[in-house]
Design a protein around this motif. Structure first.
Motif: not given
Length: 151
Positions: A60, A63-64, A67, A87-88, A91, A94-95
């Protein structure tokens, strides 16, 4: 003067742009790789977190950072479709790769019974490698799409 530039003159800039994109993706990925590995190691060996929780937190955080690096450098030449969209999607991609990474680490830790940090780190590295390929392709296709040619 020809109506269209020769094919070779169109290919060269496209290759240069692809190489710039791949190079920047690699640098951002390398920085985030170090963040992910270092944080995983710190959380698992020093903070007392379990392997899967350590993997979750390290992913996490990296990942930020990824981005920001990809949006403002790796794919800066691509269409801007807005943070609310990008971003979603980022995410979600990446999820999916996080789930893959967690599954790999959990498989090595529990069914295989491995507890040694180096073995778990090797599983972590494999998950990052597979996830990187998936992420690059998904970012190009869905998160940071190419600018539509104007007609």
């Amino acid at each position: 003067m020809p109506a269209h530039p020769p094919a070779g003159s169109r290919v060269r800039p496209a290759w240069r742009l692809l190489l710039k994109e791949l190079g920047a993706f690699g640098v951002v990925g390398a920085v985030c790789f170090v963040i992910d590995l270092g944080l995983f190691q710190l959380l698992y060996t020093s903070a007392g977190l379990g392997a899967v929780t350590a993997k979750l937190v390290s992913t996490l955080v990296s990942m930020t950072a990824a981005f920001l690096g990809h949006r403002f450098w790796s794919f800066s030449h691509r269409a801007r479709t807005g943070l609310r969209r990008e971003y979603p999607l980022f995410a979600v991609v990446n999820g999916v790769t996080l789930g893959l990474g967690l599954a790999i680490v959990a498989f090595v830790r529990y069914p295989l019974g491995q507890e040694h940090a180096l073995v778990l780190q090797a599983a972590n590295v494999v998950s990052i490698g597979i996830g990187s390929v998936v992420r690059y392709l998904a970012y190009r296709r869905w998160v940071f799409p190419a600018i539509a040619p104007s007609t």
